[in-house]
Enzyme design. Structure first.
Site, PDB file in Angstrom:
ATOM      1  N   GLY A 121       0.813  -1.198   0.000  1.00 49.56           N
ATOM      2  CA  GLY A 121       0.000   0.000   0.000  1.00 49.56           C
ATOM      3  C   GLY A 121       0.855   1.260   0.000  1.00 49.56           C
ATOM      4  N   CYS A 122       0.211   2.392  -0.265  1.00 50.15           N
ATOM      5  CA  CYS A 122       0.947   3.655  -0.376  1.00 50.15           C
ATOM      6  C   CYS A 122       1.470   4.124   0.980  1.00 50.15           C
ATOM      7  CB  CYS A 122       0.067   4.720  -1.024  1.00 50.15           C
ATOM      8  SG  CYS A 122      -1.576   4.899  -0.307  1.00 50.15           S
ATOM      9  N   TYR A 123       0.597   4.204   1.973  1.00 50.25           N
ATOM     10  CA  TYR A 123       1.062   4.604   3.302  1.00 50.25           C
ATOM     11  C   TYR A 123       2.122   3.632   3.842  1.00 50.25           C
ATOM     12  CZ  TYR A 123      -2.612   8.163   4.024  1.00 50.25           C
ATOM     13  OH  TYR A 123      -3.409   9.278   3.945  1.00 50.25           O
ATOM     14  N   THR A 147       4.353   1.825   2.387  1.00 50.28           N
ATOM     15  CA  THR A 147       5.663   2.014   1.759  1.00 50.28           C
ATOM     16  C   THR A 147       6.411   3.179   2.392  1.00 50.28           C
ATOM     17  OG1 THR A 147       4.861   1.107  -0.343  1.00 50.28           O
ATOM     18  CG2 THR A 147       6.845   2.480  -0.422  1.00 50.28           C
ATOM     19  N   GLU A 173       6.657  10.402  -0.901  1.00 46.97           N
ATOM     20  CA  GLU A 173       6.555   9.617  -2.128  1.00 46.97           C
ATOM     21  C   GLU A 173       5.301  10.056  -2.870  1.00 46.97           C
ATOM     22  OE1 GLU A 173       5.924   5.592  -0.709  1.00 46.97           O
ATOM     23  OE2 GLU A 173       3.775   5.953  -0.530  1.00 46.97           O
TER      24      GLU A 173
END
Length: 345
Positions: A154-156, A158, A315
């Site tokens: 997932g984005c968070y 990472t 990011e």
């Protein structure tokens, strides 16, 4: 130059759009199949005029059907689908000999009970959980290279896991003292009609959401627990900010090791990483420097008053947090250069 035939399942959302943008220009990827139930029959350039003139922009969306996808000749399928839905397609496509990179949460967790706790339903494909590789390229490159099924992070997670792992592995911070606050652009909520996501609701406004138990906590705690060698339970508060894309995470934890080893641990872990840029002590990561790229920037500092280490990362939630990272894993599993199709600044 060898190329791999690619299918993108669920190609009309923000993550799907970013996958298409990157794959259309990837020198070793041939896009042969894109699916969208709502847009079947339309070409890529019709739905996304920005792609007009790009090789492959005349490709038409089809309704998602495993037999038709396999008949396209696709060798690798990217799943840009909601959790719960992705597992069904992963199962069907694996049975038909395709390799699968899933960008949903369906295969990120090792424990089906944790999946049910955080996602509110029994896991739809328990038998595949042991096979799936958590696709964080900086940590699991060797496993990714051999994988048939990749669970792209997932984005968070990472933005939070990468700064913490080296310090937990070296025993430099207290695993039970971790607190993270993150901010994400509105695209992180997906491409959907929802009043809280309207421009007038988001612009000139910042708010926390999914408090106190965001779903991404499950995979964050899983990976941190593996690194720490003990169960990690942490506090995580996400915020919505009025930008299109980008994630900025600030994590703090109690220092228990030698302060001089903090920077060394990060450098040892990531000096050779293609997409981790270390900003050093005092460096504050800024989303404007990472959006539209596959980079994650990491800085750190030390708060003498509280004895806490501060980890600062940024990011693009659609790049390193989703599509870019999935393509990074695709490159590794295909034997291509890790940076193929991704070296953009």
């Amino acid at each position: 130059m060898n190329s791999t035939k690619i299918a993108v399942i669920g190609a009309s959302g923000y993550t799907g759009l970013e996958l298409l943008r990157l794959l259309l220009m990837h020198p070793q990827a041939e896009l042969v199949c894109v699916t969208s139930r709502a847009n079947a029959g339309k070409s890529l350039k019709q739905l996304f005029p920005r792609f007009t003139g790009a090789p492959g922009a005349d490709l038409e969306f089809i309704a998602p059907d495993a037999d038709v996808i396999a008949a396209s000749g696709a060798e690798v399928a990217f799943l840009a689908l909601p959790h719960g839905v992705a597992a069904e397609y992963a199962t069907s496509l694996l049975e038909r000999g395709l390799r699968v990179i899933d960008l949903s949460a369906d295969f990120r967790l090792d424990d089906p009970a944790v999946y049910e706790e955080f996602y509110g339903a029994p896991h739809p494909a328990v038998d595949l959980l042991k096979e799936a590789v958590y696709g964080l390229p900086e940590i699991r490159s060797e496993e990714i290279s051999k994988a048939r099924l990749i669970a792209s992070p997932g984005c968070y997670p990472t933005s939070i896991i990468l700064p913490l792992l080296p310090l937990l592995r070296k025993g430099l911070i207290d695993p039970q003292s971790i607190v993270t606050c993150s901010m994400s652009g509105v695209s992180g909520a997906g491409r959907k009609e929802a009043i809280p996501l309207l421009f007038c609701e988001c612009n000139e406004s910042v708010r926390a959401y999914s408090v106190p138990k965001h779903r991404h906590l499950s995979e964050i705690e899983q990976e941190l627990s593996i690194a720490a060698g003990e169960k990690v339970v942490m506090s995580f508060t996400p915020h919505l900010v009025p930008t299109n894309a980008g994630i900025c995470s600030t994590t703090s934890a109690k220092l228990v090791g030698d302060l001089a080893e903090v920077g060394k641990a990060l450098e040892e872990a990531y000096n050779d990483a293609a997409y981790v840029r270390l900003l050093g002590k005092g460096g504050c990561a800024d989303t404007k420097n990472v959006t539209r790229t596959n980079f994650v920037d990491i800085g750190w500092d030390y708060d003498e008053r509280t004895g806490r280490i501060l980890l600062l990362s940024a990011e693009d939630n659609l790049g390193k947090g989703a599509a870019g990272q999935a393509i990074q894993s695709f490159n590794i599993m295909s034997g291509f250069s890790e940076t193929s199709g991704l070296l953009n600044f």
